[in-house]
Design a protein around this motif. Structure first.
Motif, PDB file in Angstrom:
ATOM      1  N   LEU A   4      10.945 -12.306  -3.408  1.00 20.91           N
ATOM      2  CA  LEU A   4       9.672 -12.877  -2.987  1.00 20.91           C
ATOM      3  C   LEU A   4       8.496 -11.993  -3.395  1.00 20.91           C
ATOM      4  O   LEU A   4       7.457 -12.490  -3.839  1.00 20.91           O
ATOM      5  N   CYS A   5       8.651 -10.671  -3.240  1.00 22.26           N
ATOM      6  CA  CYS A   5       7.593  -9.736  -3.661  1.00 22.26           C
ATOM      7  C   CYS A   5       7.343  -9.846  -5.161  1.00 22.26           C
ATOM      8  O   CYS A   5       6.189  -9.888  -5.614  1.00 22.26           O
TER       9      CYS A   5
ATOM     10  N   PHE B 156      -0.507   1.510   4.249  1.00 22.62           N
ATOM     11  CA  PHE B 156      -1.604   0.561   4.097  1.00 22.62           C
ATOM     12  C   PHE B 156      -1.770  -0.271   5.349  1.00 22.62           C
ATOM     13  O   PHE B 156      -2.837  -0.765   5.641  1.00 22.62           O
ATOM     14  N   SER B 157      -0.695  -0.423   6.106  1.00 28.00           N
ATOM     15  CA  SER B 157      -0.730  -1.329   7.232  1.00 28.00           C
ATOM     16  C   SER B 157      -0.527  -0.598   8.538  1.00 28.00           C
ATOM     17  O   SER B 157      -0.363   0.611   8.581  1.00 28.00           O
ATOM     18  N   LEU B 158      -0.503  -1.377   9.615  1.00 31.38           N
ATOM     19  CA  LEU B 158      -0.206  -0.829  10.925  1.00 31.38           C
ATOM     20  C   LEU B 158       1.253  -0.429  11.054  1.00 31.38           C
ATOM     21  O   LEU B 158       1.639   0.239  11.989  1.00 31.38           O
TER      22      LEU B 158
ATOM     23  N   ARG C 228     -15.499   5.012  -9.873  1.00 29.19           N
ATOM     24  CA  ARG C 228     -14.280   4.243 -10.002  1.00 29.19           C
ATOM     25  C   ARG C 228     -13.785   3.815  -8.630  1.00 29.19           C
ATOM     26  O   ARG C 228     -13.590   4.637  -7.755  1.00 29.19           O
ATOM     27  N   PRO C 229     -13.581   2.513  -8.435  1.00 30.26           N
ATOM     28  CA  PRO C 229     -13.074   2.067  -7.141  1.00 30.26           C
ATOM     29  C   PRO C 229     -11.618   2.457  -6.964  1.00 30.26           C
ATOM     30  O   PRO C 229     -10.937   2.816  -7.916  1.00 30.26           O
ATOM     31  N   ARG C 230     -11.150   2.366  -5.743  1.00 30.24           N
ATOM     32  CA  ARG C 230      -9.770   2.694  -5.456  1.00 30.24           C
ATOM     33  C   ARG C 230      -9.097   1.499  -4.795  1.00 30.24           C
ATOM     34  O   ARG C 230      -9.697   0.818  -3.976  1.00 30.24           O
ATOM     35  N   PRO C 231      -7.847   1.224  -5.148  1.00 35.13           N
ATOM     36  CA  PRO C 231      -7.168   0.076  -4.553  1.00 35.13           C
ATOM     37  C   PRO C 231      -6.936   0.266  -3.070  1.00 35.13           C
ATOM     38  O   PRO C 231      -6.639   1.367  -2.616  1.00 35.13           O
ATOM     39  N   LEU C 232      -7.045  -0.818  -2.319  1.00 36.66           N
ATOM     40  CA  LEU C 232      -6.846  -0.756  -0.880  1.00 36.66           C
ATOM     41  C   LEU C 232      -5.483  -0.187  -0.529  1.00 36.66           C
ATOM     42  O   LEU C 232      -5.329   0.594   0.396  1.00 36.66           O
ATOM     43  N   ALA C 233      -4.460  -0.597  -1.265  1.00 39.48           N
ATOM     44  CA  ALA C 233      -3.097  -0.268  -0.874  1.00 39.48           C
ATOM     45  C   ALA C 233      -2.715   1.169  -1.160  1.00 39.48           C
ATOM     46  O   ALA C 233      -1.619   1.592  -0.832  1.00 39.48           O
ATOM     47  N   THR C 234      -3.585   1.967  -1.793  1.00 38.61           N
ATOM     48  CA  THR C 234      -3.260   3.360  -2.041  1.00 38.61           C
ATOM     49  C   THR C 234      -4.136   4.302  -1.235  1.00 38.61           C
ATOM     50  O   THR C 234      -4.067   5.503  -1.415  1.00 38.61           O
ATOM     51  N   VAL C 235      -4.968   3.776  -0.363  1.00 38.64           N
ATOM     52  CA  VAL C 235      -5.843   4.612   0.450  1.00 38.64           C
ATOM     53  C   VAL C 235      -5.133   4.949   1.751  1.00 38.64           C
ATOM     54  O   VAL C 235      -4.680   4.077   2.456  1.00 38.64           O
ATOM     55  N   GLY C 236      -5.051   6.233   2.063  1.00 39.90           N
ATOM     56  CA  GLY C 236      -4.405   6.641   3.296  1.00 39.90           C
ATOM     57  C   GLY C 236      -2.896   6.645   3.160  1.00 39.90           C
ATOM     58  O   GLY C 236      -2.337   6.409   2.093  1.00 39.90           O
ATOM     59  N   GLU C 237      -2.203   6.894   4.240  1.00 33.79           N
ATOM     60  CA  GLU C 237      -0.745   6.961   4.235  1.00 33.79           C
ATOM     61  C   GLU C 237      -0.177   5.549   4.144  1.00 33.79           C
ATOM     62  O   GLU C 237      -0.022   5.018   3.077  1.00 33.79           O
TER      63      GLU C 237
ATOM     64  N   VAL D  26       2.722  -6.601   2.397  1.00 33.75           N
ATOM     65  CA  VAL D  26       2.356  -5.195   2.223  1.00 33.75           C
ATOM     66  C   VAL D  26       3.062  -4.571   1.026  1.00 33.75           C
ATOM     67  O   VAL D  26       2.417  -3.886   0.216  1.00 33.75           O
ATOM     68  N   PRO D  27       4.380  -4.765   0.825  1.00 31.52           N
ATOM     69  CA  PRO D  27       5.018  -4.207  -0.378  1.00 31.52           C
ATOM     70  C   PRO D  27       4.389  -4.725  -1.671  1.00 31.52           C
ATOM     71  O   PRO D  27       4.261  -3.974  -2.648  1.00 31.52           O
ATOM     72  N   THR D  28       3.987  -5.993  -1.695  1.00 33.53           N
ATOM     73  CA  THR D  28       3.346  -6.527  -2.901  1.00 33.53           C
ATOM     74  C   THR D  28       1.984  -5.886  -3.124  1.00 33.53           C
ATOM     75  O   THR D  28       1.613  -5.533  -4.259  1.00 33.53           O
ATOM     76  N   LEU D  29       1.211  -5.700  -2.056  1.00 34.28           N
ATOM     77  CA  LEU D  29      -0.083  -5.023  -2.173  1.00 34.28           C
ATOM     78  C   LEU D  29       0.104  -3.598  -2.690  1.00 34.28           C
ATOM     79  O   LEU D  29      -0.680  -3.118  -3.527  1.00 34.28           O
ATOM     80  N   ARG D  30       1.112  -2.911  -2.203  1.00 38.94           N
ATOM     81  CA  ARG D  30       1.361  -1.544  -2.657  1.00 38.94           C
ATOM     82  C   ARG D  30       1.735  -1.523  -4.139  1.00 38.94           C
ATOM     83  O   ARG D  30       1.284  -0.652  -4.893  1.00 38.94           O
TER      84      ARG D  30
END
Length: 358
Positions: free
Chosen positions: A133-134, A114-116, A103-112, A171-175
């Motif tokens: 906007l989000c 998602f962004s810098l 099962r793949p994992r979404p980018l925005a939930t990997v790690g603390e 970033v909030p939308t990706l999360r």
């Protein structure tokens, strides 16, 4: 017969060869074999171990899963299941159903994060009605309305600037989409991929436009790269675009850059700074970062080296006197811009984060 194969064995890649191909260390391969049974299925008594194509595929899957943030033990179980192995003996499970793809994992939930970024820099104005906007961008992505997604991302960047748009809308939308994916049995994987692709498109367009208008020819470049096994490039893409807007020459190598390629590039272009991205702990490679920071060039008595930045949540709170650890997009931009100016010391440009932003 393959150049790496030995006559009559059908297995031909040595541990060193495989490590170089995957961009990891031979020690890591031996550790995975010892701890999780991820070694060659066939072993020849008294000879070096040889990895078959099936063995290589299994280890490559292990690298992919750990790069997506899976704990090594869980990633090893999934990789072995896909290869039809169980336990240390690598024998297929009797009567076990064939394993499906992991099962793949979404980018925005990997790690603390998602962004810098952990908090918006003081010099970035807030985006008016960012929640609206989000919500609009997320709804367009869920509808799979590619034209609306592209239009809204472009309009937000044009109206508020790249840094503010990234931190307060993209970033909030990706999360949000990532959380929907995690809670809906992969129903939203295509939504996250669509959104990520269009964000990347806008970032690259911004970079190309800034580069065409820049007068930075002749200045030392800034090198950005994801570590071996790390495939999450969006945060480095936004840093690339912002630095280009600041007039810096940027050399972006993208995802999962092999160790040899990183070292060769540093020696070839002598960059002012090297930003290394790690999204998860499994890809953070502190010895490699130190090695790149130690490479020197120039005439005797005036030799210099690159400033190395440890970017991304995979590095945790690690610190090193020879390395720089930005704690936000604004922090990374300030350090890198300072490093690109002759005579400036990038180490003095770093601002310590507030305790709550760490």
């Amino acid at each position: 017969m393959d150049a790496h194969e030995e006559p009559g064995t059908g297995a031909g890649m040595t541990t060193g060869m495989l490590a170089r191909r995957l961009g990891i260390s031979p020690t890591t391969l031996r550790s995975w074999d010892r701890r999780y049974g991820l070694g060659p299925a066939t072993r020849v008594e008294g000879r070096h171990r040889r990895w078959t194509a099936e063995d290589v595929a299994m280890v490559r899957e292990m690298c992919r899963l750990t790069a997506e943030g899976l704990p090594p033990a869980e990633a090893a179980r999934a990789a072995k299941a896909q290869a039809g192995r169980t336990g240390a003996g690598h024998s297929p499970a009797a009567g076990a159903p064939p394993a499906g793809p992991p099962r793949p994992r979404p980018l925005a939930t990997v790690g603390e994060p998602f962004s810098l970024v952990d908090a918006a820099p003081a010099d970035v104005p807030p985006v008016a009605d960012s929640r609206r906007l989000c919500r609009g961008l997320a709804q367009a992505a869920v509808r799979m309305d590619a034209e609306a997604v592209q239009e809204q991302i472009t309009a937000t960047v044009d109206a508020y600037g790249l840094m503010a748009a990234w931190e307060e809308v993209l970033v909030p939308t990706l999360r949000y989409v990532g959380r929907r994916w995690e809670s809906s049995d992969d129903r939203y994987v295509e939504v996250e991929h669509l959104l990520s692709w269009h964000i990347s498109t806008v970032l690259r367009h911004t970079y190309a436009r800034a580069t065409a208008q820049s007068g930075a020819a002749g200045t030392r470049q800034v090198l950005l790269a994801c570590l071996p096994g790390e495939l999450h490039t969006l945060p480095l893409e936004v840093l690339t675009a912002v630095l280009a807007e600041r007039g810096l020459r940027v050399l972006m190598l993208g995802g999962s850059v092999p160790v040899e390629a990183l070292e060769a590039t540093v020696r070839r272009v002598a960059p002012a700074a090297v930003a290394l991205w790690s999204q998860s702990r499994s890809t953070a490679n502190l010895p490699l970062a130190r090695h790149l920071a130690a490479i020197r060039w120039g005439i005797h008595g005036a030799r210099t080296r690159s400033h190395v930045l440890l970017c991304g949540p995979g590095w945790g709170l690690r610190s090193d006197p020879e390395l720089l650890r930005p704690f936000g997009l604004g922090d990374a931009v300030r350090i890198t811009v300072s490093a690109g100016r002759p005579g400036d010391d990038a180490s003095t440009a770093r601002e310590e984060p507030a305790p709550e932003s760490v």
